[in-house]
Structures are given as structure tokens and as C-alpha cells.
Scaffold this motif. Structure first.
Motif, mmCIF file in Angstrom:
data_model
loop_
_atom_site.group_PDB
_atom_site.id
_atom_site.type_symbol
_atom_site.label_atom_id
_atom_site.label_comp_id
_atom_site.label_asym_id
_atom_site.label_seq_id
_atom_site.Cartn_x
_atom_site.Cartn_y
_atom_site.Cartn_z
ATOM 1 N N ILE A 51 -1.605 -56.452 -18.162
ATOM 2 C CA ILE A 51 -2.196 -57.640 -17.822
ATOM 3 C C ILE A 51 -1.110 -58.955 -18.660
ATOM 4 C CG2 ILE A 51 -4.031 -59.338 -17.784
ATOM 5 C CD1 ILE A 51 -5.592 -56.831 -16.748
ATOM 6 N N PRO A 52 -1.065 -58.551 -19.778
ATOM 7 C CA PRO A 52 -0.289 -59.761 -20.381
ATOM 8 C C PRO A 52 1.123 -59.917 -20.042
ATOM 9 C CG PRO A 52 -1.651 -58.548 -22.160
ATOM 10 C CD PRO A 52 -1.575 -57.900 -20.941
ATOM 11 N N TRP A 53 1.809 -58.494 -19.601
ATOM 12 C CA TRP A 53 3.154 -58.600 -19.189
ATOM 13 C C TRP A 53 3.067 -59.389 -17.769
ATOM 14 C CZ3 TRP A 53 7.790 -58.851 -19.755
ATOM 15 C CH2 TRP A 53 8.957 -58.658 -18.567
ATOM 16 N N GLY B 246 7.199 -63.722 -11.167
ATOM 17 C CA GLY B 246 5.757 -62.865 -11.055
ATOM 18 C C GLY B 246 6.126 -61.260 -10.653
ATOM 19 N N SER B 247 5.684 -60.406 -11.598
ATOM 20 C CA SER B 247 5.962 -58.949 -11.123
ATOM 21 C C SER B 247 5.031 -58.607 -10.074
ATOM 22 C CB SER B 247 5.796 -58.074 -12.444
ATOM 23 O OG SER B 247 6.892 -58.587 -13.243
ATOM 24 N N ARG B 248 5.129 -57.910 -9.228
ATOM 25 C CA ARG B 248 4.241 -57.627 -8.322
ATOM 26 C C ARG B 248 3.217 -56.399 -8.485
ATOM 27 N NH1 ARG B 248 7.678 -57.113 -2.663
ATOM 28 N NH2 ARG B 248 6.400 -55.297 -2.516
ATOM 29 N N GLU C 117 3.028 -53.070 -2.931
ATOM 30 C CA GLU C 117 3.428 -53.562 -4.112
ATOM 31 C C GLU C 117 3.904 -52.346 -4.930
ATOM 32 O OE1 GLU C 117 0.508 -54.411 -3.236
ATOM 33 O OE2 GLU C 117 0.429 -56.584 -3.284
ATOM 34 N N ILE C 118 3.555 -51.109 -4.373
ATOM 35 C CA ILE C 118 4.067 -49.954 -5.262
ATOM 36 C C ILE C 118 4.253 -49.077 -4.127
ATOM 37 C CG2 ILE C 118 3.517 -48.395 -7.051
ATOM 38 C CD1 ILE C 118 1.230 -50.120 -7.497
ATOM 39 N N PRO C 119 5.397 -49.246 -3.349
ATOM 40 C CA PRO C 119 5.574 -48.287 -2.213
ATOM 41 C C PRO C 119 5.790 -46.519 -2.289
ATOM 42 C CG PRO C 119 7.656 -49.677 -2.724
ATOM 43 C CD PRO C 119 6.401 -50.072 -3.722
ATOM 44 N N TRP C 120 6.133 -46.510 -3.500
ATOM 45 C CA TRP C 120 6.058 -44.949 -3.887
ATOM 46 C C TRP C 120 4.621 -44.235 -3.967
ATOM 47 C CZ3 TRP C 120 3.686 -43.785 -8.523
ATOM 48 C CH2 TRP C 120 3.667 -44.872 -9.215
ATOM 49 N N MET C 121 3.577 -45.054 -4.048
ATOM 50 C CA MET C 121 2.373 -44.645 -4.585
ATOM 51 C C MET C 121 1.278 -44.579 -3.109
ATOM 52 S SD MET C 121 -0.741 -45.793 -7.082
ATOM 53 C CE MET C 121 0.251 -44.962 -8.338
ATOM 54 N N PRO C 122 0.988 -43.254 -2.679
ATOM 55 C CA PRO C 122 0.019 -43.464 -1.410
ATOM 56 C C PRO C 122 -1.167 -44.078 -1.760
ATOM 57 C CG PRO C 122 0.473 -40.945 -2.173
ATOM 58 C CD PRO C 122 1.480 -42.180 -3.178
ATOM 59 N N VAL C 123 -1.772 -44.398 -0.584
ATOM 60 C CA VAL C 123 -3.208 -45.240 -0.967
ATOM 61 C C VAL C 123 -4.288 -44.227 -1.486
ATOM 62 C CG1 VAL C 123 -4.853 -46.484 0.234
ATOM 63 C CG2 VAL C 123 -2.619 -47.114 0.607
ATOM 64 N N GLY C 124 -4.127 -43.007 -0.723
ATOM 65 C CA GLY C 124 -5.191 -41.808 -1.045
ATOM 66 C C GLY C 124 -5.148 -41.710 -2.553
ATOM 67 N N ALA C 125 -4.123 -41.762 -3.084
ATOM 68 C CA ALA C 125 -3.818 -41.350 -4.813
ATOM 69 C C ALA C 125 -5.011 -42.246 -5.335
ATOM 70 C CB ALA C 125 -2.528 -41.273 -4.785
ATOM 71 N N THR C 126 -5.060 -43.478 -4.953
ATOM 72 C CA THR C 126 -5.516 -44.679 -5.898
ATOM 73 C C THR C 126 -7.040 -44.229 -5.542
ATOM 74 O OG1 THR C 126 -5.701 -46.084 -3.903
ATOM 75 C CG2 THR C 126 -3.881 -46.384 -5.284
ATOM 76 N N TYR C 127 -7.377 -43.750 -4.466
ATOM 77 C CA TYR C 127 -8.816 -43.237 -4.256
ATOM 78 C C TYR C 127 -9.185 -42.023 -5.297
ATOM 79 C CZ TYR C 127 -9.068 -46.849 -0.899
ATOM 80 O OH TYR C 127 -8.951 -48.029 -0.183
#
Length: 175
Positions: free
Chosen positions: A31-33, A44-46, A124-134
Motif C-alpha cells: 500500500i505505501p508503494w 500510479g501502479s495498477r 490489472e493482473i492479466p496473468w492471474m485468473p479470477v478464480g484464484a482470487t476466490y
């Protein structure tokens, strides 16, 4: 057998605590970064915001499982403390049953959600599948269910003797 199950449960509990703590630690660096990149560098970093949100989800579901096992979850005991002992003991099992229901729901529908969204990517993070975030949702639910079963079968971790494990002997020693 019982000691092996409790040892495994202790390891799972420790992993939940480390994973939750590590998530908060990494989030406090990311967050500080993001703020620095936006206001000092002007670009701004995405990635900091979605990664921080993912880490908060990890912290929430694994931390909740650990808190349940430790008996540190939120509980309003004002009414239950005034009930007769028999009713209090009955309510303990009602709470375990309701928590098990929530854990099973989170596990089943969380895995379904992961499977259904696995083919989608985060912008913002094209290499990460949405399912992995769940994934923390069903995994946290499953771990919580394991801790509920442990509590019902073996009792609260606070009411068991402190056990140390000596790797040279097959049985633990009670302190």
C-alpha cells in the motif's frame, strides 16, 4: 491416532496464523508503494490495489479459521451467560452446527465460484485468473470445518493439556 490428528490440526492452525500475518505484512508494504508511486513518482501502479484486496481476503478467511479454533472469534455472551448451564451447553452445539453449515456453504459454493471464474483474468493482473482470487473462500471454509469437527470431537483447544512433541519418541509428553 488422536495425537496425530491434534498435531496435524496444530500445524494447520499455525499455517493459518502465518499466512494471515504474512498477508497483513505484505499488504503493509504494498500500500505505501502504491501511494508513493501515485503521488511522488506521478505514475500510479495498477497492481497494488488488487493485490492488497486479495491479501485482505486471504487474511480474512484464514484468520477467521484460526480465530475460531482459538476461541477468539466475536461472541456476544451477555444473554448466554445468564442462561442455565444446560441451555448454555446446548447453545454451544447449536453454534457449532450453524458454523458448520456456514463452513460447508462457503466450501461448496466457493469451489463452484472458483471453477466458474477460472477462465477470466483480472484486468490489472492479466496473468492471474479470477478464480484464484476466490480460493481463500472455500479453503478457509474447509479449514474452519476441520476446526469445528476437532472442537466437537476433542473439545476446545483451551481445555486440553499442553502437549510438547519430542521427535525422538512417538508419543507426546504432557506438561
Amino acid at each position: 491416532m488422536k495425537n496425530n490428528l491434534l498435531r496435524g490440526s496444530d500445524a494447520l492452525y499455525s499455517a493459518c496464523i502465518w499466512l494471515s500475518g504474512g498477508s497483513i505484512f505484505v499488504m503493509s508494504l504494498i500500500i505505501p508503494w502504491g501511494i508513493f508511486a501515485r503521488y511522488v513518482l506521478g505514475t500510479g501502479s495498477r497492481w497494488p490495489e488488487p493485490i492488497s484486496i486479495l491479501l485482505m481476503v486471504v487474511f480474512t478467511f484464514f484468520g477467521a479459521a484460526a480465530a475460531y479454533r482459538a476461541g477468539a472469534h466475536i461472541a456476544v455472551a451477555m444473554v448466554t451467560d445468564r442462561l442455565p448451564r444446560v441451555l448454555r451447553q446446548l447453545l454451544v452445539y447449536v453454534v457449532h452446527a450453524l458454523m458448520a453449515l456456514v463452513a460447508v456453504f462457503s466450501t461448496i459454493y466457493g469451489f463452484k465460484l472458483c471453477i466458474q471464474t477460472w477462465g477470466q483474468n483480472i484486468g490489472e493482473i492479466p496473468w492471474m485468473p479470477v478464480g484464484a482470487t476466490y480460493l481463500p473462500v472455500p479453503l478457509g471454509g474447509l479449514i474452519t470445518l476441520i476446526f469445528i469437527v476437532e472442537h466437537v470431537v476433542f473439545g476446545s483447544q483451551h481445555q486440553r493439556a499442553i502437549v510438547t512433541y519430542d521427535h525422538a519418541t512417538p508419543e507426546p509428553e504432557t506438561i
